[in-house]
Design a protein around this motif. Sequence first.
Motif, mmCIF file in Angstrom:
data_model
loop_
_atom_site.group_PDB
_atom_site.id
_atom_site.type_symbol
_atom_site.label_atom_id
_atom_site.label_comp_id
_atom_site.label_asym_id
_atom_site.label_seq_id
_atom_site.Cartn_x
_atom_site.Cartn_y
_atom_site.Cartn_z
ATOM 1 N N PHE A 190 49.467 69.775 29.506
ATOM 2 C CA PHE A 190 49.948 68.982 28.398
ATOM 3 C C PHE A 190 49.990 69.827 27.140
ATOM 4 N N PRO B 73 63.027 60.651 35.372
ATOM 5 C CA PRO B 73 62.205 59.438 35.311
ATOM 6 C C PRO B 73 62.668 58.319 36.253
ATOM 7 N N VAL B 74 63.917 58.386 36.697
ATOM 8 C CA VAL B 74 64.411 57.297 37.552
ATOM 9 C C VAL B 74 64.576 57.706 39.016
ATOM 10 N N ALA C 269 56.871 62.814 27.622
ATOM 11 C CA ALA C 269 55.716 62.081 28.151
ATOM 12 C C ALA C 269 55.502 60.784 27.377
ATOM 13 N N LEU C 270 55.724 60.843 26.077
ATOM 14 C CA LEU C 270 55.555 59.650 25.240
ATOM 15 C C LEU C 270 56.627 58.599 25.555
ATOM 16 N N GLN C 271 57.830 59.053 25.792
ATOM 17 C CA GLN C 271 58.927 58.126 26.053
ATOM 18 C C GLN C 271 58.872 57.551 27.466
ATOM 19 N N TYR C 272 58.644 58.402 28.454
ATOM 20 C CA TYR C 272 58.826 57.986 29.844
ATOM 21 C C TYR C 272 57.544 58.014 30.680
ATOM 22 N N GLY C 273 56.449 58.383 30.053
ATOM 23 C CA GLY C 273 55.189 58.411 30.792
ATOM 24 C C GLY C 273 54.882 59.801 31.332
ATOM 25 N N ASP C 274 53.610 59.981 31.697
ATOM 26 C CA ASP C 274 53.160 61.295 32.163
ATOM 27 C C ASP C 274 53.793 61.699 33.489
ATOM 28 N N ARG C 275 54.344 60.714 34.201
ATOM 29 C CA ARG C 275 54.890 61.039 35.520
ATOM 30 C C ARG C 275 56.097 61.958 35.443
#
Lengths: 184, 199
Positions: free
Chosen positions: B53, B83-84, B123-129
Motif C-alpha cells: 500500500f 474491479p468488475v 483502493a479508495l474508490q473500488y476497494g483493496d481488491r
Amino acid sequence: MQTNTTTAAPRQLPLWVIAVAFVLLVGFLGLIAWGLRRANEGPIRIGDRVPAFTLTTFDGQTIHTDDLKGKVIVLNFWASWCKPCEEEAAALEQSWQKYKAGGEVAFLGVDYVDTEPEALAYLDKFGITYPNGPDLRTQISQMFRIRGVPETYILDQEGKLHSVKIGPFASSAELEAIVDRLLE
Amino acid sequence: MRNTPASWGILQRNTLEVFYYFIKEETIQRMKLFIGILLFTAVLFSLAPGKGFPAQTEPSLAATPAAVTDDQVNAIARELYCPVCENVPLDVCPTQACAQWRDLIRQKLIAGWNEGQIKEYFALQYGDRVLAEPPRRGLNWLVYILPPVIFLAGFLILFQTLRRLKNAPQTDSPASPPTETIDPYLSRLEEELRRREKE
C-alpha cells in the motif's frame, strides 16, 4: 546381559510457550471462521432491515440513510459503462420528478465501480437530478451483494427491504407501481 | 526383551555421522549467520518502499499529455486489477470499463500524481481488491508476517533437533555388542513367570 537403564524424561516446552501457541492457534482459526462466515453471508432478503449506510454524492453532499427514516428509498445501482442502465435512466428521472415534491420518496443513485468523468457525463446526458455518488470501496454494493448493474432496491418507510429489481425497469410505471403500493 | 539388530545400529550410526558432518561447529556458525540474513531480509522486504500500500507522498511535477506513454500507464495498470472482471490485470483487460480506468491513470499521471497516489485513489474508490498486493495494514499484515515466521520457526525447530542429536551420547558402536536394556518392571515380570513355571 541385563542392565537397568534410567531413561531421562523428554524435555518439555515451558507452559507459557504452549499456552501462547494454543491461544495463537485458536485466534487464527477464529479469524478464518469469521472470514468464512462473512464470505458466506447471503444477500439482504425481502423484509430484512437494511443496515444504515452513507452515500457521498459527486457534489460532496453526505446522505445518511438513518436520516431518511419514514421515507421510501429507491436505491439504484448503475455505471456509465453499463448499457442496460441507459435503458432505465430516463424512467428513473421521470419517477423522481413525480415524487420529488411530495418528500415521501428518496431516490439514491449508487455509481458502481466507475470513473468520475464518465459518470458525470452519464448523469448529464440523461439529465439525472436525484442524488448520485460513487460506491466508495464498493461498500454499499457489497452490503447488498449485487450481482451486476443495474439493480434497484426499494426500502419501505421502516428501512426494511421491500422489493428488488434485477435489470432495468421497462418503464417509470413499473417502478411507480411498487412505490405507490408503499405509499398507500 | 528387546533386541537391537546390528544392521539397525549401523544404519543409525551412519545417519548420525551424516548429521554430525553437517552440524560441525563451523556449520552451526554458518546456520546462525543464515538465520540472521533471513531475518534481516524479511524485515527489509516488509519495509521496502514502493511495495504494497503506497504511502501518501507529495505530488510530483505534472507531465504533459504527450510525455505520458502507454508503457507508463501499463506499468501502473499491471499493479491493479479490473474491479468488475475476475482476476484480470488492468493492463490486459479488454472491456470498455478497463479502458476508462487506464485513461484515468493517464489523466492522473498528467496531473502529476505518482504511482502510490494513483494506487491509493483506486483502493479508495473500488476497494483493496483492485490492488495486486494486499495493502500492508490491519489483518493484511498476517499475509506478510506469517509465512516468514512459520518458515523461521520450522528452521529453528530443525536446527534444535539436529543440535540435540549431535549432543546425544552414542549408544551403539560396531566394536561393542548391542546392549540390551531391560525395563525393571519387565524383569520382575519375567522373574515372576519363571517362578510360577517352577511351581
